[in-house]
Design an enzyme around this catalytic site. Structure first.
Site, short mmCIF file in Angstrom:
data_model
loop_
_atom_site.label_atom_id
_atom_site.label_comp_id
_atom_site.label_asym_id
_atom_site.label_seq_id
_atom_site.Cartn_x
_atom_site.Cartn_y
_atom_site.Cartn_z
N LYS A 206 11.64 2.36 -4.20
CA LYS A 206 11.84 3.78 -4.50
C LYS A 206 11.66 4.62 -3.24
O LYS A 206 12.49 5.44 -2.89
CB LYS A 206 10.86 4.22 -5.59
CG LYS A 206 11.02 5.68 -5.94
CD LYS A 206 9.97 6.17 -6.92
CE LYS A 206 10.07 7.68 -6.98
NZ LYS A 206 8.99 8.29 -7.75
N GLU A 212 5.77 -4.31 2.62
CA GLU A 212 6.14 -5.65 2.17
C GLU A 212 7.65 -5.79 2.00
O GLU A 212 8.27 -6.77 2.44
CB GLU A 212 5.47 -5.96 0.81
CG GLU A 212 3.95 -6.09 0.87
CD GLU A 212 3.22 -4.78 0.59
OE1 GLU A 212 3.77 -3.70 0.91
OE2 GLU A 212 2.10 -4.84 0.06
N GLY A 267 7.39 4.56 -10.13
CA GLY A 267 7.66 3.15 -9.81
C GLY A 267 7.41 2.22 -10.99
O GLY A 267 8.24 1.38 -11.34
N ARG A 268 6.26 2.38 -11.64
CA ARG A 268 5.90 1.46 -12.73
C ARG A 268 6.63 1.79 -14.03
O ARG A 268 6.43 1.13 -15.05
CB ARG A 268 4.38 1.45 -12.94
CG ARG A 268 3.76 2.81 -13.15
CD ARG A 268 2.24 2.77 -12.99
NE ARG A 268 1.64 4.10 -13.02
CZ ARG A 268 1.50 4.88 -11.97
NH1 ARG A 268 1.93 4.49 -10.79
NH2 ARG A 268 0.92 6.07 -12.08
N GLU A 353 -2.58 1.26 -12.98
CA GLU A 353 -2.18 2.20 -11.94
C GLU A 353 -2.01 3.61 -12.52
O GLU A 353 -2.09 4.60 -11.80
CB GLU A 353 -0.87 1.73 -11.26
CG GLU A 353 -0.72 2.25 -9.84
CD GLU A 353 0.52 1.73 -9.11
OE1 GLU A 353 1.63 1.88 -9.64
OE2 GLU A 353 0.38 1.21 -8.00
N HIS A 384 -7.84 -22.60 -24.24
CA HIS A 384 -8.53 -23.73 -23.61
C HIS A 384 -9.21 -23.30 -22.33
O HIS A 384 -9.49 -24.12 -21.46
CB HIS A 384 -7.54 -24.88 -23.39
CG HIS A 384 -6.96 -25.34 -24.68
ND1 HIS A 384 -7.57 -26.28 -25.48
CD2 HIS A 384 -5.86 -24.93 -25.36
CE1 HIS A 384 -6.85 -26.45 -26.59
NE2 HIS A 384 -5.82 -25.63 -26.54
N LYS A 512 -3.50 1.16 2.28
CA LYS A 512 -2.30 1.04 3.12
C LYS A 512 -2.59 1.56 4.52
O LYS A 512 -2.21 0.95 5.52
CB LYS A 512 -1.15 1.85 2.52
CG LYS A 512 -0.60 1.30 1.22
CD LYS A 512 0.58 2.14 0.74
CE LYS A 512 0.99 1.77 -0.67
NZ LYS A 512 1.96 2.67 -1.26
O1 F6P Z 1 1.60 0.95 -3.68
C1 F6P Z 1 1.86 1.22 -5.00
C2 F6P Z 1 3.31 1.52 -5.22
O2 F6P Z 1 3.62 2.76 -4.73
C3 F6P Z 1 3.70 1.41 -6.69
O3 F6P Z 1 3.38 2.54 -7.42
C4 F6P Z 1 5.14 1.12 -6.58
O4 F6P Z 1 5.65 0.60 -7.77
C5 F6P Z 1 5.15 0.12 -5.45
O5 F6P Z 1 4.14 0.57 -4.57
C6 F6P Z 1 6.44 -0.06 -4.72
O6 F6P Z 1 6.89 1.14 -4.18
P1 F6P Z 1 8.37 1.31 -3.67
O7 F6P Z 1 9.29 1.11 -4.83
O8 F6P Z 1 8.44 2.69 -3.13
O9 F6P Z 1 8.61 0.28 -2.61
#
Ligand code: F6P
Length: 544
Positions: A206, A212, A267-268, A353, A384, A512
């Site tokens: 987003k 990452e 995002g979520r 979150e 289990h 971060k």
């Molecule tokens: O670090 C948390 C977060 O901002 C989440 O809320 C989000 O879903 C995820 O990182 C990924 O963010 P992006 O879609 O901006 O890469």
């Protein structure tokens, strides 16, 4: 005392909790033969049995009073109508617009957002069709058969668990793999099995600023070029989903290959947006649309059903009861369906979150408990391992069991065993087994009296452990959409009770920032102002 705990219904619930803590659920069932009828309901293909909860009718009505006192209806209305309820980022919260099939406009800043929503859906549909038909060809003229979806958090979990849950609907034309972690083991493992000629990379972010995802995409791009391809070939093999189209094109994405999303999609809460592109590629656009339809139906139920028949409201208020009045700190999700095994991880982000916060919308710190720890895994595996603690520890852990009545390629023997385990667990948790019954069993087995007493204590099960059971005919795309929307709305209601902004996530930011400073230390000099522990850990890494 904070003002939320000052609510009249809150105080009533406090008193009721003192009473209920002395009662056993087994007695509720014995006293009222119609308890199950009274405490179960159906919506959007989902049946909820909430009769195995530590609640009386008085508790339920006080919980609904609390929902009214805390103006939950207003919050629902505000969300659906585009009020900027994410008040720390001044954003509307409109994932519901992404599945709005009512034909009614949704206005943000005097503009109907539905035009953009429908345009993006049309773009996703056309692109999916061109991939599945083989019309879109890779740089060597071959059709795309594989997708590597790169993203993390909300740009990963939704598409991942949905494609996994809908495995029986996967389009044989296209196989989708996911890469999220910055741990190079993952991307390198996936690339090692990737055929560059037939693979499409979908990069989802987003913000287009997530470390990452950027790094994994750079690694994939470098690997792709190392296969003897040229820069111009990238457009045939890389697409992006982002609300930051400018950053995506600056990164090197072809502007036509960027699927946009709006800033009012959290995002979520984003699997319904273009973030769902890997879902379309995996199960086809028509099935994706069914997921949206199921969510839309749950939205309609949530907006229109009276609270006493409103599934997300009931589930949310039961969660409030355990978290704020009965001492629960966590909530366990137990899908008895292998394909739904990722659901606890999905709800973990969605719930934790959103409501893992202690600051109210107007900046006060709360004294009451807020979002619970969400955890769990697929049944029967947990039986289990960690079910022992749920059954016999003195930590209250409310559970949601989930079970489809029909499964694909049904093997009746297995499915009957799965059902019996699922329902049997809810029963064991509820009724437990008294010391006397354990003692008598041991006497029947011929154990000497002293041994009987000792062992019976270990075998005693207190019971009185709460659970919901969610049953569906089968987990088709529509039901899955409804199920996910159910949990989204549960989170909204709980956030309204606790007066949290459920739609920001400031708690992830400091990590971060400090992570980047540590990276600077790894690539440069150790910051002697940093704490001794961090300096030592970095030094160990550098010296390895
Ligand atoms: O670090 C948390 C977060 O901002 C989440 O809320 C989000 O879903 C995820 O990182 C990924 O963010 P992006 O879609 O901006 O890469």
């Amino acid at each position: 005392m904070d003002r939320i705990r000052n609510a009249l219904a809150w105080q009533k619930l406090d008193k009721l909790a003192a009473l209920v803590k002395r009662q056993h659920m087994k007695d509720y069932f014995e006293a009222d033969q119609s308890r199950y009828e009274k405490m179960s309901l159906d919506a959007c293909g989902i049946h909820l049995d909430y009769s195995k909860n530590r609640v009386t009718e008085d508790v339920l009505s006080a919980l609904l009073e609390l929902a009214n006192e805390r103006a939950v209806s207003e919050k629902i209305e505000q969300m659906f109508s585009g009020v900027p309820i994410n008040n720390t980022e001044n954003r509307a919260v409109l994932h519901t617009a992404l599945r709005n099939f009512s034909g009614k406009p949704v206005m943000v800043n005097n503009k109907d957002v539905m035009t953009g929503v429908l345009d993006t859906l049309a773009k996703m549909k056309a692109f999916t069709a061109s991939i599945h038909s083989g019309e879109h060809k890779g740089c060597t003229g071959k059709a795309i058969k594989n997708v590597v979806a790169i993203g993390i958090g909300g740009s990963f979990l939704g598409p991942k668990i949905v494609t996994e849950a809908l495995k029986p609907y996967q389009d044989k034309a296209c196989k989708v793999k996911f890469v999220a972690n910055v741990d190079g083991c993952h991307i390198h493992d996936v690339l090692a099995e990737t055929d560059y000629e037939t693979t499409l990379f979908v990069m989802s972010s987003k913000s287009f600023g997530t470390q990452e995802t950027l790094q994994n995409t750079l690694t994939a791009k470098a690997w792709f070029l190392a296969q003897g391809t040229e820069e111009k070939d990238i457009a045939k093999h890389f697409v992006a989903v982002s609300s930051n189209v400018k950053a995506a094109t600056e990164f090197g994405m072809d502007a036509n290959n960027v699927f946009p999303m709006a800033d009012w999609v959290g995002g979520r809460y984003s699997l319904w947006s273009a973030i769902g592109l890997p879902i379309c590629l995996s199960i086809g656009y028509d099935n994706f649309r069914e997921i949206l339809q199921g969510a839309f139906e749950m939205d309609t139920h949530f907006q229109t059903a009276p609270f006493e028949k409103n599934m997300p409201v009931i589930m949310a208020m039961l969660g409030i009861w355990y978290r704020n009045f009965m001492g629960a700190q966590s909530h366990v999700l137990l899908p008895y369906y292998h394909y739904l095994r990722g659901f606890p991880a999905y709800v973990q982000q969605l719930d934790m979150e959103s409501n893992g916060k202690t600051c109210t919308t107007d900046g006060q710190f709360v004294e009451h408990g807020t979002g619970p720890i969400i955890w769990g895994s697929e049944g029967t595996n947990g039986q289990h391992s960690f079910h022992q603690l749920i059954h016999q520890s003195n930590v209250p852990i409310p559970a949601d069991f989930m079970f489809p009545l029909k499964v694909p390629n049904q093997d009746d023997t297995h499915h009957a065993m799965l059902a019996s385990n699922c329902f049997g667990q809810t029963q064991a948790l509820m009724q437990g087994k008294h010391f006397e019954a354990c003692y008598d069993d041991l006497a029947d087995a011929g154990l000497p009296e002293e041994e009987r007493k000792r062992i019976a204590a270990h075998k005693t099960m207190p019971g009185n452990k709460p659970s919901n059971t969610l049953i569906f005919e089968q987990l088709d795309p529509k039901t899955l959409g409804a199920l996910i929307a159910l949990y989204e709305h549960k989170v909204l209601v709980q956030g309204a009770i606790w007066d949290l902004n459920s739609f920001d996530q400031w708690g992830v930011e400091l990590g971060k920032v400090l992570g980047n400073k540590v990276l600077d230390m790894i690539n440069g000099d150790i910051d002697t102002q940093a704490d001794a522990s961090t300096q030592a850990l970095v030094a160990k890494f550098k010296n390895a």
